[in-house]
Design a protein around this motif. Structure first.
Motif, PDB file in Angstrom:
ATOM      1  N   VAL A 112       0.838  -1.208   0.000  1.00  0.00           N
ATOM      2  CA  VAL A 112       0.000   0.000   0.000  1.00  0.00           C
ATOM      3  C   VAL A 112       0.868   1.251   0.000  1.00  0.00           C
ATOM      4  O   VAL A 112       0.659   2.170  -0.793  1.00  0.00           O
ATOM      5  N   VAL A 113       1.866   1.284   0.853  1.00  0.00           N
ATOM      6  CA  VAL A 113       2.724   2.475   0.954  1.00  0.00           C
ATOM      7  C   VAL A 113       3.570   2.655  -0.299  1.00  0.00           C
ATOM      8  O   VAL A 113       3.715   3.764  -0.804  1.00  0.00           O
ATOM      9  N   ASP A 114       4.113   1.580  -0.832  1.00  0.00           N
ATOM     10  CA  ASP A 114       5.027   1.687  -1.974  1.00  0.00           C
ATOM     11  C   ASP A 114       4.328   1.915  -3.302  1.00  0.00           C
ATOM     12  O   ASP A 114       4.893   2.551  -4.198  1.00  0.00           O
ATOM     13  N   HIS A 115       3.110   1.398  -3.465  1.00  0.00           N
ATOM     14  CA  HIS A 115       2.484   1.424  -4.784  1.00  0.00           C
ATOM     15  C   HIS A 115       1.161   2.185  -4.855  1.00  0.00           C
ATOM     16  O   HIS A 115       0.812   2.710  -5.900  1.00  0.00           O
ATOM     17  N   LEU A 116       0.414   2.236  -3.764  1.00  0.00           N
ATOM     18  CA  LEU A 116      -0.906   2.867  -3.818  1.00  0.00           C
ATOM     19  C   LEU A 116      -0.905   4.297  -3.285  1.00  0.00           C
ATOM     20  O   LEU A 116      -1.556   5.172  -3.850  1.00  0.00           O
ATOM     21  N   LEU A 117      -0.206   4.541  -2.214  1.00  0.00           N
ATOM     22  CA  LEU A 117      -0.195   5.871  -1.602  1.00  0.00           C
ATOM     23  C   LEU A 117       1.154   6.552  -1.807  1.00  0.00           C
ATOM     24  O   LEU A 117       1.825   6.934  -0.859  1.00  0.00           O
ATOM     25  N   ILE A 122      -0.970  11.074  -4.447  1.00  0.00           N
ATOM     26  CA  ILE A 122      -1.673  11.997  -3.546  1.00  0.00           C
ATOM     27  C   ILE A 122      -1.698  13.395  -4.146  1.00  0.00           C
ATOM     28  O   ILE A 122      -2.724  14.082  -4.124  1.00  0.00           O
ATOM     29  N   GLN A 123      -0.574  13.822  -4.720  1.00  0.00           N
ATOM     30  CA  GLN A 123      -0.504  15.136  -5.358  1.00  0.00           C
ATOM     31  C   GLN A 123      -1.482  15.213  -6.532  1.00  0.00           C
ATOM     32  O   GLN A 123      -2.184  16.222  -6.688  1.00  0.00           O
TER      33      GLN A 123
END
Length: 99
Positions: free
Chosen positions: A65-70, A75-76
């Protein structure tokens, strides 16, 4: 007629075998939640694969999730989207009116 019965019989046997193996595989993945012991020895395949490795799965899923989705770029892109800005302005104005 004999060929038709053979084909129907083969389909039924295949469906029974496939259904039972799928059922067994799902059961082995999720159940039991805790290890089962018999005469002081742990029975094989207990606990199920997912309960047994729950912490490892949670850690790896968090990394994905941290590496690929968020990512900062995603987010920008979301914040800079015109429809997002419009929706946020409407939501903020609604919240201000409630107060």
């Amino acid at each position: 007629m004999n060929l038709l019965l053979t084909i129907i019989f083969m389909v039924l046997i295949g469906a029974i075998i496939g259904g039972s193996t799928n059922y067994l595989a799902i059961k082995m993945l999720f159940h039991p939640y805790k290890a089962v012991y018999l005469f002081g020895k742990r029975l094989p395949f207990t606990p199920g694969l997912l309960p047994k490795r729950q912490e490892e799965l949670a850690t790896q899923l968090g990394k994905v999730v941290v590496d690929h989705l968020l990512t900062p770029k995603s987010i920008q892109n979301k914040i800079m989207n015109a429809s997002f800005k419009k929706d946020m302005n409407e939501w903020i104005q609604g919240e201000v009116k409630k107060s």
